[in-house]
Design a protein around this motif. Structure first.
Motif, PDB file in Angstrom:
ATOM      1  N   ALA A 112       0.845  -1.333  -0.017  1.00 47.28           N
ATOM      2  CA  ALA A 112       0.030  -0.137   0.053  1.00 47.28           C
ATOM      3  C   ALA A 112       0.776   1.481   0.126  1.00 47.28           C
ATOM      4  N   ALA A 113       1.802   1.207   0.943  1.00 46.69           N
ATOM      5  CA  ALA A 113       2.942   2.292   0.794  1.00 46.69           C
ATOM      6  C   ALA A 113       3.400   2.681  -0.665  1.00 46.69           C
ATOM      7  N   ARG A 114       3.911   1.650  -1.323  1.00 46.37           N
ATOM      8  CA  ARG A 114       4.453   1.442  -2.616  1.00 46.37           C
ATOM      9  C   ARG A 114       3.673   1.991  -3.557  1.00 46.37           C
ATOM     10  N   GLU A 115       2.332   1.662  -3.685  1.00 45.95           N
ATOM     11  CA  GLU A 115       1.256   2.254  -4.571  1.00 45.95           C
ATOM     12  C   GLU A 115       0.919   3.554  -4.221  1.00 45.95           C
ATOM     13  N   ALA A 116       0.879   4.048  -3.166  1.00 44.52           N
ATOM     14  CA  ALA A 116       0.622   5.501  -2.600  1.00 44.52           C
ATOM     15  C   ALA A 116       1.656   6.421  -3.141  1.00 44.52           C
TER      16      ALA A 116
END
Length: 122
Positions: A112-116
């Motif tokens: 999720a952090a990578r996608e954000a």
């Protein structure tokens, strides 16, 4: 030891005109100040490098494993756990004094952090 005492096994280094023998003090291993600051002085013990912490593929992981995986310090981890906006997964109590993180929760958090980050970059 008395300052005027002669070494036990002196080796003469030279003679003065009036018959006195000149003795050189024994060599002491010393390091330069630069070497001492850099931590490579011969009299300082060398700390071994810590071995990398393995991250499990399933189940639960410890605080140290999560810190190594996310490359964060202990204080950063605890401040992230207190924040509501960061959404770091909460640890699970698996015993009276044992807290662990779900490996799947940590992997989902990373994803999720990578996608954000990708969305913010666009």
């Amino acid at each position: 030891m008395d300052q005027n005492a002669k070494p036990e096994n002196p080796t003469p280094q030279g003679f003065l005109p009036d018959g006195y023998v000149v003795y050189e003090p024994p060599k002491v291993a010393t390091a330069s100040l630069k070497a001492v600051k850099a931590g490579s002085a011969p009299h300082k013990p060398v700390k071994p490098k810590p071995e990398p912490i393995a991250f499990p593929t399933e189940g639960y992981c410890t605080y140290k494993q999560v810190q190594a995986r996310l490359q964060i310090s202990n204080s950063t981890m605890h401040s992230w756990l207190k924040q509501k906006k960061n959404q770091l997964p909460k640890p699970v109590r698996i015993g009276p004094r044992a807290m662990r993180f779900s490996v799947q929760d940590i992997l989902d958090y990373e994803r999720a952090a990578r996608e954000a980050t990708k969305v913010a970059a666009e």
